[in-house]
Design a protein around this motif. Structure first.
Motif, PDB file in Angstrom:
ATOM      1  N   PRO A  67       0.881  -1.312  -0.056  1.00  0.00           N
ATOM      2  CA  PRO A  67       0.035  -0.196  -0.008  1.00  0.00           C
ATOM      3  C   PRO A  67       0.944   1.280  -0.011  1.00  0.00           C
ATOM      4  CG  PRO A  67      -0.886  -1.539   1.527  1.00  0.00           C
ATOM      5  CD  PRO A  67       0.611  -2.214   0.834  1.00  0.00           C
ATOM      6  N   LEU A  68       1.779   1.086   0.613  1.00  0.00           N
ATOM      7  CA  LEU A  68       2.777   2.500   0.946  1.00  0.00           C
ATOM      8  C   LEU A  68       3.467   2.865  -0.431  1.00  0.00           C
ATOM      9  CD1 LEU A  68       4.388   2.114   4.157  1.00  0.00           C
ATOM     10  CD2 LEU A  68       2.651   3.799   3.610  1.00  0.00           C
ATOM     11  N   VAL A  69       3.982   1.684  -1.197  1.00  0.00           N
ATOM     12  CA  VAL A  69       4.564   1.943  -2.545  1.00  0.00           C
ATOM     13  C   VAL A  69       3.642   2.269  -3.403  1.00  0.00           C
ATOM     14  CG1 VAL A  69       5.632   0.573  -4.307  1.00  0.00           C
ATOM     15  CG2 VAL A  69       6.361   0.309  -2.009  1.00  0.00           C
ATOM     16  N   LYS A  70       2.406   1.653  -3.486  1.00  0.00           N
ATOM     17  CA  LYS A  70       1.321   1.935  -4.469  1.00  0.00           C
ATOM     18  C   LYS A  70       0.923   3.454  -4.264  1.00  0.00           C
ATOM     19  CE  LYS A  70      -3.258   0.556  -5.778  1.00  0.00           C
ATOM     20  NZ  LYS A  70      -3.972   1.447  -5.553  1.00  0.00           N
ATOM     21  N   MET A  71       0.796   3.909  -3.095  1.00  0.00           N
ATOM     22  CA  MET A  71       0.605   5.486  -2.712  1.00  0.00           C
ATOM     23  C   MET A  71       1.294   6.314  -3.275  1.00  0.00           C
ATOM     24  SD  MET A  71       0.694   7.372   0.901  1.00  0.00           S
ATOM     25  CE  MET A  71       2.094   7.078   1.049  1.00  0.00           C
TER      26      MET A  71
END
Length: 430
Positions: free
Chosen positions: A289-293
Motif C-alpha cells: 500500500p505504501l509503494v502504491k500510494m
C-alpha cells in the motif's frame, strides 16, 4: 554595470572589493551589536513592509532569474527552490516580522553564580560578529539570513548564487531600506555585488579576520569546498539524506499520511524524505500500500527485491540509491529486519540531518530517538517539519549537521556566543 564586469574579470579587483566589504561589515557589526532591541525591531518591521511594497518588483526580478535558469535546463527541484510567488513573498515578509517579535538573544544572562571570595560572575549572550552566508538557488535565504543576523546583532555578508542574482538584489534592497529607516548602517547586511567565484574564495579566507563564521547553503559540492578551504569556523549544512522507518507497530493510515507529506509536499527541500525503511514484520500489510500510494502520487520508487516484488512499477535500486539526496519525486525503499537494521542503515547511508520513525510503540520510538545520531529525529510526524520557522525560531540560516556550537535549525540563539562579566568589590588574588 561596466564596473561590475571589470571587477568580475579581474581576480585582484575582486580581492580588493571583498576586503573593503569585510572592513565595512565589521564596522557595521560593531554598531549593530550596541543597537537597542527597539532599533533592531524597527529595522526588521520596516524591511518587512518594504518586501510587501516591492512584491511586484521582486516577482519581476525572479521571473527573469527563473526564465534564465529554465533556459539552461536546470532540474525541476532547483526551479522550485528558485521560484517566488505572491504567497512565498508574503511568507518571507511575515517571517521577518516574526523574527522582530522574538525575544532579543543579545544580553541574556545565561548563568549567574557567586564565588566564595564574593566575586559575582555572569555568563552573558553576545553576537558572534560577522557571519558570511554562501548560498545558491534560494533567494528567500537573503531575507531569512539577513533578518536573523540583524536581530542577533551580527553583521552579515551574503553571497547568493548567480542564478538568483536579480531576485537576491531586489530582496536585499528591502533589507537595506529597513536598516536605513532605523538609522543603522546599510553595510550591516552586505550583499556581494559580483558572481565571480573568486568572491567565495575570498570569503573563505575570513577577509583578514573580518568574517567570524561561514554558513554554506547549497549542494554537496559547495559545502565540500567550504569545509575544505575555509579558514574560519563553518556551520555546515550537509545534504539531507532523510529516512523514515516504518516500524512493525506503525498505524498504516497514519504512516500513509506522514510519508506522502514528507516526500511530496515539496520534494526540493532538505527535510524531504529520500529513503523509506519498512520493518519486515509489517511488510506483508504495509509495503504494498505504501509503494502504491507513492507511485500514484507521481513518485518514482527505487527498491530492493522485496519492494520490486510488491509492485511491478518499482525500479531495482542501485547501491548509490541508498545514500542519494534526490530533491525530486524519487524515493528509495528497502525492507529491514527490525529497528536494529534500520538504525544501522541510517548510520551507514544517512547524513545526520533528519530521520524519523513511525510507530505506536513508545519503547521503540524512545530507542530510535535516543540512538539515531541526527540533528533532528522525529516520531510520528513529517520530516518536513525540519525547519526553523516550524520550530518557532522565526526562520533559520540552515540546518547544521555538525556537532560543534550549533546543531539543527540555526536560529537566533545559535547566532550568539557569550562572555563572562565579573563583578568585584576590591578582591585581589592571593
Amino acid at each position: 554595470m561596466d564596473n561590475l564586469k571589470r571587477v568580475e574579470n579581474s581576480g585582484q579587483d575582486v580581492e580588493t572589493l571583498m576586503a573593503g566589504l569585510g572592513r565595512k561589515a565589521r564596522q557595521a557589526a560593531h554598531t549593530l551589536s550596541l543597537a537597542s532591541t527597539e532599533t533592531k525591531n524597527h529595522a526588521l518591521r520596516a524591511a518587512a513592509a518594504a518586501i510587501r511594497a516591492n512584491a511586484e518588483a521582486i516577482m519581476a526580478a525572479n521571473a527573469q532569474d527563473f526564465s534564465a535558469a529554465k533556459t539552461k535546463g536546470v532540474a525541476g527541484s532547483f526551479l522550485d527552490r528558485l521560484s517566488l510567488d505572491s504567497g512565498r513573498i508574503e511568507a518571507m515578509a511575515k517571517g521577518v516580522e516574526e523574527i522582530a517579535a522574538l525575544p532579543d538573544p543579545v544580553g541574556r544572562v545565561l548563568a549567574r553564580f557567586e564565588r566564595p571570595n564574593g566575586l559575582l560572575i555572569e555568563r552573558v549572550a553576545t553576537p558572534l560578529g560577522v557571519i558570511g552566508i554562501i548560498y545558491e538557488s534560494r533567494p528567500a535565504v537573503t531575507a531569512d539570513a539577513g533578518a536573523l543576523c540583524l536581530k542577533a546583532g551580527n553583521g552579515a555578508i551574503l553571497r547568493g548564487g548567480s542564478e538568483s542574482q536579480r531576485s537576491t538584489q531586489a530582496i536585499h534592497a528591502c533589507l537595506v531600506a529597513g536598516l536605513t529607516e532605523a538609522g543603522l548602517p546599510p553595510a550591516a547586511i552586505t550583499l556581494v555585488p559580483v558572481v565571480d567565484r573568486a568572491a567565495v574564495g575570498a570569503m573563505l579566507t575570513g577577509l583578514s579576520g573580518n568574517i567570524d563564521v561561514i554558513v554554506p547553503r547549497g549542494g554537496k559540492s559547495l559545502v565540500a569546498r567550504v569545509q575544505e578551504e575555509a579558514r574560519v569556523p563553518v556551520f555546515a549544512h550537509l545534504e539531507g539524506v532523510v529516512h523514515i522507518f516504518v516500524d512493525r507497530d506503525a498505524d498504516l493510515a497514519k504512516a500513509s499520511r506522514i510519508i506522502l507529506n514528507a516526500k511530496m509536499r515539496r520534494t526540493g527541500v532538505c527535510g524531504a524524505v529520500e529513503a523509506l525503511l519498512i520493518d519486515r514484520a509489517c511488510a506483508p500489510t504495509h509495503l504494498g500500500p505504501l509503494v502504491k500510494m507513492l507511485i500514484e502520487a507521481g513518485c518514482a520508487v527505487r527498491g530492493d527485491a522485496e519492494a520490486c516484488a510488491a509492485d511491478p512499477r518499482v525500479t531495482p535500486a542501485r547501491p548509490e540509491d541508498w545514500g542519494t539526496e534526490y530533491l525530486d519525486a524519487i524515493i528509495a525503499v528497502r525492507v529491514v529486519q527490525g529497528i536494529d537494521e534500520a538504525i544501522a542503515h541510517i548510520e551507514t547511508y544517512g547524513s545526520h540531518h533528519t530521520d524519523g520513525v513511525i510507530t505506536e510503540n513508545a519503547a521503540t520510538a524512545e530507542r530510535f530517538l535516543k540512538e539515531v545520531d541526527s540533528a533532528i529525529v522525529v516520531h510520528n510526524a513529517s520530516t518536513q517539519f525540519a525547519d526553523g520557522g516550524e520550530f518557532g525560531f522565526g526562520a533559520e540560516i540552515g540546518i547544521a549537521t555538525g556537532r560543534m556550537h550549533a546543531r539543527g535549525p540555526v536560529g537566533l540563539e545559535q547566532l550568539t556566543s557569550f562572555k563572562y562579566r565579573v563583578h568585584g568589590s576590591g578582591q585581589i588574588r592571593p
